[in-house]
Design a protein around this motif. Structure first.
Motif, PDB file in Angstrom:
ATOM      1  N   ILE A 312       0.832  -1.203   0.000  1.00  0.00           N
ATOM      2  CA  ILE A 312       0.000   0.000   0.000  1.00  0.00           C
ATOM      3  C   ILE A 312       0.870   1.258   0.000  1.00  0.00           C
ATOM      4  CG2 ILE A 312      -0.291   0.103   2.516  1.00  0.00           C
ATOM      5  CD1 ILE A 312      -2.993   1.019  -0.088  1.00  0.00           C
ATOM      6  N   GLY A 389       5.493   1.356   8.634  1.00  0.00           N
ATOM      7  CA  GLY A 389       5.439  -0.101   8.565  1.00  0.00           C
ATOM      8  C   GLY A 389       5.387  -0.774   9.913  1.00  0.00           C
ATOM      9  N   GLU A 390       5.993  -0.171  10.884  1.00  0.00           N
ATOM     10  CA  GLU A 390       6.005  -0.724  12.242  1.00  0.00           C
ATOM     11  C   GLU A 390       6.479   0.390  13.169  1.00  0.00           C
ATOM     12  OE1 GLU A 390       9.288  -3.412  13.050  1.00  0.00           O
ATOM     13  OE2 GLU A 390      10.141  -2.876  11.110  1.00  0.00           O
ATOM     14  N   PRO A 391       6.345   0.177  14.469  1.00  0.00           N
ATOM     15  CA  PRO A 391       6.838   1.229  15.360  1.00  0.00           C
ATOM     16  C   PRO A 391       8.347   1.402  15.155  1.00  0.00           C
ATOM     17  CG  PRO A 391       5.542  -0.429  16.568  1.00  0.00           C
ATOM     18  CD  PRO A 391       5.771  -0.970  15.190  1.00  0.00           C
ATOM     19  N   ASP A 413       6.867   9.854  11.742  1.00  0.00           N
ATOM     20  CA  ASP A 413       6.555   8.435  11.930  1.00  0.00           C
ATOM     21  C   ASP A 413       5.075   8.287  11.608  1.00  0.00           C
ATOM     22  OD1 ASP A 413       6.059   5.879  12.816  1.00  0.00           O
ATOM     23  OD2 ASP A 413       6.550   6.277  14.915  1.00  0.00           O
ATOM     24  N   THR A 414       4.777   7.613  10.497  1.00  0.00           N
ATOM     25  CA  THR A 414       3.424   7.625   9.953  1.00  0.00           C
ATOM     26  C   THR A 414       2.722   6.304  10.207  1.00  0.00           C
ATOM     27  OG1 THR A 414       4.222   6.810   7.820  1.00  0.00           O
ATOM     28  CG2 THR A 414       4.164   9.203   8.117  1.00  0.00           C
ATOM     29  N   TRP A 415       1.662   6.343  10.996  1.00  0.00           N
ATOM     30  CA  TRP A 415       0.877   5.124  11.224  1.00  0.00           C
ATOM     31  C   TRP A 415      -0.312   5.082  10.284  1.00  0.00           C
ATOM     32  CZ3 TRP A 415      -4.226   4.099  12.141  1.00  0.00           C
ATOM     33  CH2 TRP A 415      -4.533   2.740  12.374  1.00  0.00           C
ATOM     34  N   TRP A 416      -0.437   3.970   9.605  1.00  0.00           N
ATOM     35  CA  TRP A 416      -1.610   3.734   8.760  1.00  0.00           C
ATOM     36  C   TRP A 416      -1.571   2.292   8.283  1.00  0.00           C
ATOM     37  CZ3 TRP A 416      -1.073   3.670   3.088  1.00  0.00           C
ATOM     38  CH2 TRP A 416       0.258   3.816   2.650  1.00  0.00           C
ATOM     39  N   GLN A 417      -2.516   1.900   7.446  1.00  0.00           N
ATOM     40  CA  GLN A 417      -2.657   0.500   7.038  1.00  0.00           C
ATOM     41  C   GLN A 417      -3.135   0.406   5.590  1.00  0.00           C
ATOM     42  OE1 GLN A 417      -5.882  -0.223   9.972  1.00  0.00           O
ATOM     43  NE2 GLN A 417      -4.468  -1.704  10.871  1.00  0.00           N
ATOM     44  N   THR A 418      -3.011  -0.794   5.033  1.00  0.00           N
ATOM     45  CA  THR A 418      -3.598  -1.051   3.714  1.00  0.00           C
ATOM     46  C   THR A 418      -5.065  -0.594   3.726  1.00  0.00           C
ATOM     47  OG1 THR A 418      -2.187  -2.990   3.513  1.00  0.00           O
ATOM     48  CG2 THR A 418      -4.058  -2.858   2.006  1.00  0.00           C
ATOM     49  N   ASP A 502      -4.501  -2.873  16.023  1.00  0.00           N
ATOM     50  CA  ASP A 502      -3.266  -2.476  16.694  1.00  0.00           C
ATOM     51  C   ASP A 502      -3.561  -2.071  18.133  1.00  0.00           C
ATOM     52  OD1 ASP A 502      -0.969  -2.515  14.906  1.00  0.00           O
ATOM     53  OD2 ASP A 502      -2.092  -1.096  13.693  1.00  0.00           O
ATOM     54  N   LEU A 514       2.209   3.377  19.306  1.00  0.00           N
ATOM     55  CA  LEU A 514       1.689   2.111  18.791  1.00  0.00           C
ATOM     56  C   LEU A 514       2.418   0.949  19.457  1.00  0.00           C
ATOM     57  CD1 LEU A 514      -0.535   2.056  16.697  1.00  0.00           C
ATOM     58  CD2 LEU A 514       0.776   4.160  16.493  1.00  0.00           C
ATOM     59  N   ARG A 517       0.524  -5.400  16.807  1.00  0.00           N
ATOM     60  CA  ARG A 517      -0.767  -6.012  16.506  1.00  0.00           C
ATOM     61  C   ARG A 517      -1.329  -6.734  17.726  1.00  0.00           C
ATOM     62  NH1 ARG A 517      -3.103  -4.602  11.703  1.00  0.00           N
ATOM     63  NH2 ARG A 517      -4.351  -6.450  12.061  1.00  0.00           N
ATOM     64  N   ASN A 523       4.444  -8.829  11.910  1.00  0.00           N
ATOM     65  CA  ASN A 523       5.014  -7.721  11.151  1.00  0.00           C
ATOM     66  C   ASN A 523       6.508  -8.003  10.986  1.00  0.00           C
ATOM     67  OD1 ASN A 523       6.066  -5.237  10.269  1.00  0.00           O
ATOM     68  ND2 ASN A 523       4.338  -4.149  11.171  1.00  0.00           N
ATOM     69  N   ARG A 528       3.160  -7.354   6.424  1.00  0.00           N
ATOM     70  CA  ARG A 528       2.187  -8.090   7.211  1.00  0.00           C
ATOM     71  C   ARG A 528       2.126  -9.531   6.777  1.00  0.00           C
ATOM     72  NH1 ARG A 528      -3.058  -4.399   7.296  1.00  0.00           N
ATOM     73  NH2 ARG A 528      -4.115  -6.321   7.801  1.00  0.00           N
TER      74      ARG A 528
HETATM   75  C1  6R9 Z   1       1.263   1.270   5.765  1.00  0.00           C
HETATM   76  C2  6R9 Z   1       1.395  -0.162   6.166  1.00  0.00           C
HETATM   77  C3  6R9 Z   1      -0.305  -2.089   8.653  1.00  0.00           C
HETATM   78  C4  6R9 Z   1       0.199  -2.429  10.028  1.00  0.00           C
HETATM   79  C5  6R9 Z   1      -0.482  -1.633  11.099  1.00  0.00           C
HETATM   80  C6  6R9 Z   1       0.579  -1.610  12.173  1.00  0.00           C
HETATM   81  C7  6R9 Z   1       1.867  -1.509  11.401  1.00  0.00           C
HETATM   82  C8  6R9 Z   1       2.375   0.574  10.074  1.00  0.00           C
HETATM   83  C9  6R9 Z   1       3.227   1.867  11.597  1.00  0.00           C
HETATM   84  C10 6R9 Z   1       2.835   0.662  12.194  1.00  0.00           C
HETATM   85  C11 6R9 Z   1       3.534   1.431  14.238  1.00  0.00           C
HETATM   86  C12 6R9 Z   1       3.830   2.883  12.428  1.00  0.00           C
HETATM   87  N1  6R9 Z   1       2.318  -0.128  11.217  1.00  0.00           N
HETATM   88  N2  6R9 Z   1       2.922   1.778  10.274  1.00  0.00           N
HETATM   89  N3  6R9 Z   1       2.985   0.446  13.517  1.00  0.00           N
HETATM   90  N4  6R9 Z   1       3.946   2.605  13.745  1.00  0.00           N
HETATM   91  N5  6R9 Z   1       4.249   4.045  11.930  1.00  0.00           N
HETATM   92  O1  6R9 Z   1       2.400  -0.568   6.710  1.00  0.00           O
HETATM   93  O2  6R9 Z   1       0.308  -0.949   5.869  1.00  0.00           O
HETATM   94  O3  6R9 Z   1       1.169  -3.275   5.360  1.00  0.00           O
HETATM   95  O4  6R9 Z   1      -1.266  -2.826   5.857  1.00  0.00           O
HETATM   96  O5  6R9 Z   1       0.469  -2.737   7.658  1.00  0.00           O
HETATM   97  O6  6R9 Z   1       1.583  -2.095  10.132  1.00  0.00           O
HETATM   98  O7  6R9 Z   1       0.564  -2.806  12.891  1.00  0.00           O
HETATM   99  O8  6R9 Z   1      -1.676  -2.263  11.505  1.00  0.00           O
HETATM  100  P1  6R9 Z   1       0.162  -2.515   6.120  1.00  0.00           P
END
Ligand code: 6R9
Length: 651
Positions: A312, A389-391, A413-418, A502, A514, A517, A523, A528
């Protein structure tokens, strides 16, 4: 673990704030009128062929419609409009191939290539709503393909090039793809990795039980010059077909809710979910976050996001966000160690990259290689770093800023998901005082909360589940072919709130941390992976009676896949003749899912720890795999099992 440094604070420099795209007023505007705020962004950042009058239709939750009476062409937004505005000569892509070849492509050139490809897709009978699978390395044609599909209102399903033929087959089948776009091979680690054979295998005779064949053509880019099989009539060379097409193509407007893409991601069950995203809301939030979080000054910045388009991050922050904003960016085909460690820093030096977005796992592996490698390059062009992608652990955060960012660059540090489609929680670099390790603040227009198991909001300091409390423009619109699973997975638990999966907590200032999971999703290097999916791959092997997979802490990759398997008694003799059962099973997982899913360790055991109801207690296996004292075993049906397993592993 807390270190004294976790209290570090990094305020933006006055100079950075003075020129920043996003100021604190964005939070105020969004708080005063959230929907009005998003409508403003949609009008400002996106061009509509038919303007919308409705912002959000939430009459049938959790199925949202954003800007639904508006029409747009997503590819036009990423291409033609920049050319029309006199910016056709601006470089869209600086592409760097792994063996050292490179191409710089302007917006005008990219537009032309996408138009030709769109004309070809139409000629091949692909139209609005049809699905196209894309299985390509990181080459310009990958981006061209995605945009050409978008341009004709069709739906792409990009499958990461590291996935196996089996994974590709199940994704092609689930989506009912009409066309597959692939390459003969791509460069990785100094050699060509073939791709076309996996497509051939995925499309090979499926036997009576399989679904109807939907794929009519396979369009093949010549990248690797490796020898491949050819199915006449079905297979077409890109270089024969695309260049002869007309370079003019009218970008028709499609409804804002026209599906844009499906992207498969691991869930808690064995079957990957086809996350569905649509057009207008997705593009709005991708463009808005790309512009504000990365402080994009398109006429000066050179932006580089290291993600593959198979994820994503590659969709939103290599293709749609940056191109909608008219950015100049770098894309790179290969691995960071080819031909030698330091390749990424060479690329930053070569293109004078200003904005660099990567994953903590990469940062940690660079830390291991040593600071001399980046310090030997001129990285002075960098002014902003990003993580996803992860913390990101505070250690890695500080190293990233000190060594790569000369001790001055902000890190977002950007938290988000697919599923969320675009960034949800992140600092704004000209506004936020940064705290290493915290993703910090929901972006303007996004509302989140941290709640307990019953859904009650938790005060600062307490850990719970991260939920999104209001619909957002780039939210997933569903799971392809499975609306019930969409409701069940994300919404059923609390009714009206989206459950991200999360764990998180807020600190005393309200900043979000964060915690990883809360489900059976691992992760690994920011990717994922589902424990269930790898378990089912393992038990699909003739040797295996039962398998349990866990994610164990790993210094470099965040988590590592560790598997415990029981060999079938009927196969014991056969398995013993094989020199290395673990190696056989590792290879098998690689074939079934892809190399990234191969367990780091496979332990052959006689029994697995189970509760009386038959649930595998992964917590205990994690204790063993991470070398800890095994925790509470009282709920096990057979409490001796863990002793047997532990003693076997500590030989
Ligand atoms: C964009 C992406 C989503 C999962 C998400 C979480 C982990 C992503 C993070 C993070 C902590 C961050 N995650 N970014 N955890 N800090 N900045 O990675 O999408 O492949 O769907 O994964 O990744 O656990 O739920 P995706």
């Amino acid at each position: 673990m807390s270190t004294p440094h976790t209290h570090d604070r990094f305020a933006p420099s006055e100079e950075f704030s003075a020129h920043a795209i996003a100021g604190p007023e964005l939070y105020e505007e969004a708080a005063a009128d959230r929907l009005g705020f998003w409508a403003d962004q949609a009008r400002e950042l996106v061009s509509w062929s038919t303007p919308f009058t409705s912002v959000l239709d939430w009459s049938n939750p959790p199925f949202a419609r954003w800007f639904h009476d508006g029409e747009l062409n997503v590819a036009y937004n990423c291409l033609d409009r920049h050319v029309a505005a006199g910016r056709g000569e601006r470089i869209a892509l600086h592409w760097e191939g792994e063996p050292g070849d490179s191409r710089s492509i302007s917006y005008a050139e990219l537009t032309e290539e996408v138009c030709r490809t769109a004309n070809l897709l139409t000629a091949l009978g692909v139209g609005q709503g049809d699905r196209v699978a894309i299985y390509l390395p990181m080459i310009p044609e990958a981006i061209v393909s995605m945009l050409a599909v978008a341009r004709i209102g069709a739906v792409h399903s990009v499958v990461f090039g590291g996935f196996s033929a089996d994974s590709l087959r199940s994704r092609i089948d689930d989506a009912g793809a009409k066309l597959v776009i692939t390459a003969d091979g791509g460069w990785r680690k100094g050699k060509v990795t073939p791709l076309k054979p996996a497509v051939d295998q995925a499309l090979a005779a499926r036997g009576g039980a399989g679904p109807q064949e939907t794929v009519e053509h396979v369009l093949v880019v010549n990248r690797g010059d490796n020898v491949i099989d050819w199915v006449p009539g079905r297979d077409l060379w890109w270089h024969d077909e695309v260049p002869v097409m007309d370079a003019e193509h009218h970008p028709a407007g499609f409804p804002a809710e026209n599906p844009l893409f499906i992207l498969y991601t691991s869930g808690t069950t064995g079957k990957p979910k086809g996350i569905l995203h649509t057009s207008g809301g997705y593009l709005t939030q991708a463009a808005f976050t790309h512009r504000t979080v990365f402080d994009l000054h398109p006429e000066q910045d050179v932006y580089w996001c290291t993600a593959d388009i198979g994820w994503i991050t590659g969709h939103s922050y290599v293709v749609y966000g940056p191109l909608a904003n008219g950015a100049t960016q770098v894309i790179y085909e290969g691995t960071p160690e080819s031909p030698a460690p330091g390749r990424w820093w060479d690329i930053i030096e070569k293109y004078r990259v200003t904005t660099f977005y990567t994953a903590p796992t990469a940062v940690r592996s660079f830390m291991k290689q040593g600071r001399e490698i980046p310090l030997a390059r001129d990285l002075s062009s960098l002014r902003l770093l990003g993580s996803v992608g992860e913390p990101i652990n505070p250690e890695a955060w500080r190293w990233f800023r000190e060594i790569v960012g000369a001790g001055t660059t902000p890190i977002v540090d950007t938290w988000w998901q697919t599923e969320t489609g675009a960034i949800m929680v992140s600092a704004l670099p000209g506004v936020t005082t940064l705290k290493p390790g915290s993703a910090q603040t929901p972006i303007p227009g996004i509302d989140i909360d941290i709640v307990d198991e019953a859904g009650a909001p938790l005060p600062n300091g307490q850990s719970g589940l991260l939920v999104v409390t209001e619909p957002w423009p780039s939210m997933l619109r569903g799971i392809w072919n499975d609306p019930e699973r969409f409701v069940e997975t994300y919404w059923a638990r609390f009714g009206d709130r989206y459950v991200a999966g999360d764990g998180a907590r807020r600190d005393e200032d309200g900043d979000v941390w964060l915690l990883g999971r809360v489900d059976d999703v691992m992760n690994v290097s920011g990717h994922r992976l589902s424990t269930a999916e790898i378990e089912s791959a393992l038990v699909a092997h003739e040797f295996t009676a039962e398998a349990a997979v866990i994610g164990a802490d790993d210094e470099t990759t965040g988590q590592a896949v560790v598997a415990f398997v029981i060999i079938k008694s009927s196969q014991l003799e056969h398995a013993h003749q094989v020199a290395d059962v673990a190696a056989v099973l590792r290879r098998h997982v690689g074939e079934q899912i892809g190399a990234i899913a191969r367990p780091r360790d496979i332990y052959v055991v006689e029994e697995l720890p189970k509760t009386r109801s038959g649930k595998i207690m992964r917590r205990l296996l994690r204790d063993v795999a991470e070398g800890r004292e095994v925790g509470d075993t009282t709920s096990l049906a057979d409490t001796a099992v863990m002793q047997t397993i532990s003693s076997r592993l500590r030989h």
